[in-house]
Design an enzyme around this catalytic site. Structure first.
Site, PDB file in Angstrom:
ATOM      1  N   GLY A  20       0.816  -1.211   0.000  1.00 25.25           N
ATOM      2  CA  GLY A  20       0.000   0.000   0.000  1.00 25.25           C
ATOM      3  C   GLY A  20       0.847   1.258   0.000  1.00 25.25           C
ATOM      4  O   GLY A  20       0.583   2.208  -0.736  1.00 25.25           O
ATOM      5  N   ARG A  24       7.225   1.884   1.050  1.00 26.57           N
ATOM      6  CA  ARG A  24       7.525   0.465   1.268  1.00 26.57           C
ATOM      7  C   ARG A  24       7.865  -0.194  -0.066  1.00 26.57           C
ATOM      8  O   ARG A  24       8.680  -1.114  -0.124  1.00 26.57           O
ATOM      9  CB  ARG A  24       6.344  -0.243   1.925  1.00 26.57           C
ATOM     10  CG  ARG A  24       6.691  -1.648   2.429  1.00 26.57           C
ATOM     11  CD  ARG A  24       5.554  -2.235   3.244  1.00 26.57           C
ATOM     12  NE  ARG A  24       5.327  -1.454   4.448  1.00 26.57           N
ATOM     13  CZ  ARG A  24       4.205  -1.462   5.150  1.00 26.57           C
ATOM     14  NH1 ARG A  24       3.194  -2.217   4.755  1.00 26.57           N
ATOM     15  NH2 ARG A  24       4.084  -0.743   6.236  1.00 26.57           N
ATOM     16  N   ARG A  43       1.510  11.288  -8.842  1.00 26.55           N
ATOM     17  CA  ARG A  43       0.839  11.497  -7.555  1.00 26.55           C
ATOM     18  C   ARG A  43       1.626  10.921  -6.387  1.00 26.55           C
ATOM     19  O   ARG A  43       1.056  10.593  -5.328  1.00 26.55           O
ATOM     20  CB  ARG A  43      -0.572  10.903  -7.567  1.00 26.55           C
ATOM     21  CG  ARG A  43      -1.532  11.603  -8.529  1.00 26.55           C
ATOM     22  CD  ARG A  43      -2.862  10.891  -8.611  1.00 26.55           C
ATOM     23  NE  ARG A  43      -3.785  11.622  -9.478  1.00 26.55           N
ATOM     24  CZ  ARG A  43      -4.884  12.260  -9.043  1.00 26.55           C
ATOM     25  NH1 ARG A  43      -5.185  12.264  -7.751  1.00 26.55           N
ATOM     26  NH2 ARG A  43      -5.671  12.884  -9.897  1.00 26.55           N
ATOM     27  N   ARG A  87      -0.428  -8.780  -3.176  1.00 25.86           N
ATOM     28  CA  ARG A  87      -0.407  -7.722  -2.172  1.00 25.86           C
ATOM     29  C   ARG A  87       0.551  -8.096  -1.054  1.00 25.86           C
ATOM     30  O   ARG A  87       0.513  -9.220  -0.532  1.00 25.86           O
ATOM     31  CB  ARG A  87      -1.810  -7.492  -1.608  1.00 25.86           C
ATOM     32  CG  ARG A  87      -1.803  -6.651  -0.334  1.00 25.86           C
ATOM     33  CD  ARG A  87      -3.122  -6.001  -0.018  1.00 25.86           C
ATOM     34  NE  ARG A  87      -3.239  -5.646   1.387  1.00 25.86           N
ATOM     35  CZ  ARG A  87      -2.527  -4.689   1.990  1.00 25.86           C
ATOM     36  NH1 ARG A  87      -1.613  -4.003   1.310  1.00 25.86           N
ATOM     37  NH2 ARG A  87      -2.703  -4.436   3.274  1.00 25.86           N
ATOM     38  N   GLY A  89       1.523  -6.420   2.553  1.00 25.78           N
ATOM     39  CA  GLY A  89       1.149  -5.318   3.418  1.00 25.78           C
ATOM     40  C   GLY A  89       0.991  -5.759   4.854  1.00 25.78           C
ATOM     41  O   GLY A  89       1.247  -6.908   5.213  1.00 25.78           O
ATOM     42  N   SER A  90       0.537  -4.842   5.680  1.00 27.09           N
ATOM     43  CA  SER A  90       0.343  -5.121   7.096  1.00 27.09           C
ATOM     44  C   SER A  90      -1.112  -5.460   7.370  1.00 27.09           C
ATOM     45  O   SER A  90      -2.005  -5.178   6.576  1.00 27.09           O
ATOM     46  CB  SER A  90       0.768  -3.915   7.935  1.00 27.09           C
ATOM     47  OG  SER A  90       0.032  -2.761   7.549  1.00 27.09           O
ATOM     48  N   ASP A 204      -0.129  -5.361  14.249  1.00 27.93           N
ATOM     49  CA  ASP A 204      -0.790  -5.038  15.512  1.00 27.93           C
ATOM     50  C   ASP A 204      -1.866  -6.082  15.786  1.00 27.93           C
ATOM     51  O   ASP A 204      -2.205  -6.881  14.921  1.00 27.93           O
ATOM     52  CB  ASP A 204      -1.390  -3.631  15.461  1.00 27.93           C
ATOM     53  CG  ASP A 204      -2.352  -3.460  14.304  1.00 27.93           C
ATOM     54  OD1 ASP A 204      -3.563  -3.611  14.519  1.00 27.93           O
ATOM     55  OD2 ASP A 204      -1.910  -3.188  13.170  1.00 27.93           O
ATOM     56  N   ARG A 217       9.978  -3.198  12.081  1.00 29.69           N
ATOM     57  CA  ARG A 217       9.065  -3.533  10.988  1.00 29.69           C
ATOM     58  C   ARG A 217       9.782  -4.038   9.745  1.00 29.69           C
ATOM     59  O   ARG A 217       9.311  -4.950   9.077  1.00 29.69           O
ATOM     60  CB  ARG A 217       8.195  -2.320  10.634  1.00 29.69           C
ATOM     61  CG  ARG A 217       7.188  -2.015  11.722  1.00 29.69           C
ATOM     62  CD  ARG A 217       6.133  -1.053  11.267  1.00 29.69           C
ATOM     63  NE  ARG A 217       5.093  -0.922  12.277  1.00 29.69           N
ATOM     64  CZ  ARG A 217       3.853  -0.569  12.036  1.00 29.69           C
ATOM     65  NH1 ARG A 217       3.475  -0.292  10.797  1.00 29.69           N
ATOM     66  NH2 ARG A 217       2.968  -0.470  13.004  1.00 29.69           N
TER      67      ARG A 217
END
Length: 235
Positions: A20, A24, A43, A87, A89-90, A204, A217
């Site tokens: 995302g 990263r 962007r 994907r 991601g977290s 989390d 992380r």
């Protein structure tokens, strides 16, 4: 070139990893790809293409939430010929046996709604991962020093969600974790007959309140990048 991606024809690989966060994407490209080249910065959504073990790979940010992911996934598939989208991601753990730093590989993803919801009207379409990709990802974790969980997740388009009753029911029904993009990615992949998977790091925990410190992380996120790359190029 599209409205949201400034890459030229041939700049994007058939295999695309989708974090995302655009930064990263930059970190993953610099640490896992050989000779990464910036191919998009429209962007501020960074995309890089390089090679991993001789295979051409693009790592491209997708933004936060399903509407943003939908824009980039649609254009990558439709205009650049992406065939495998993973994907990375977290996510937030929802089950007690899933710990912070663990990896979750999403078999399916439930959602209250996504950009594709209107297509199905009263049908509750159940988007799922590509089985061979999922199987390859599970195989890729063997020998790695990280707990791995495979099952259903929940994709929410609300980061500050106040639906405690919904969280309780999803937890009761075995949902492993919550994130914000996979359901739409899986739906688009099913629609366009391409492969998709979500490999997630637990950052989390919704039940314990534990969170992964920022200085730890990168190492933990590296595990999911390695898993995703190995899965993408398993015959």
């Amino acid at each position: 070139m599209t409205v949201h991606i400034g890459a030229k024809p041939g700049d994007i690989a058939e295999t695309v990893l989708l974090p995302g966060d655009p930064y990263r994407a930059k970190w993953a490209a610099e640490n896992f790809l050989d000779n990464p080249v910036l191919v998009n910065e429209v962007r501020g959504m960074l995309g890089f293409t390089g090679t991993w073990n001789g295979h051409k790979v693009t790592i491209h940010g997708s933004g936060m939430g399903m509407p943003s992911l939908s824009i980039y996934a649609n254009e990558l598939i439709r205009d650049y010929g992406a065939k495998t989208l993973i994907r990375i991601g977290s996510c937030g753990a929802m089950q007690k046996h899933v710990g912070v730093r663990d990896v979750v590989i999403a078999m399916t993803s439930s959602t209250l709604g996504s950009p594709s919801r209107g297509i199905f009207r009263d049908m509750n379409f159940a988007p799922c991962a590509d089985y061979k990709l999922l199987q390859a990802a599970v195989e890729a974790t063997k020998g790695m020093d990280v707990p791995v969980h495979v099952g259903g997740i929940y994709s929410s388009d609300t980061f500050y969600d106040e639906r405690d009753d919904l969280v309780d029911q999803l937890t009761r029904h075995g949902t492993l974790a919550v994130e914000m993009e996979a359901a739409e990615l899986y739906t688009l992949a099913n629609r366009h007959s391409v492969r998709a998977l979500a490999v997630l790091t637990v950052s989390d925990h919704l039940q314990t309140g534990e969170a992964l410190p920022s200085d730890q992380r990168e190492r933990s996120f590296g595990d999911m990048v390695e898993i995703a790359l190995k899965a993408a190029f398993t015959d």
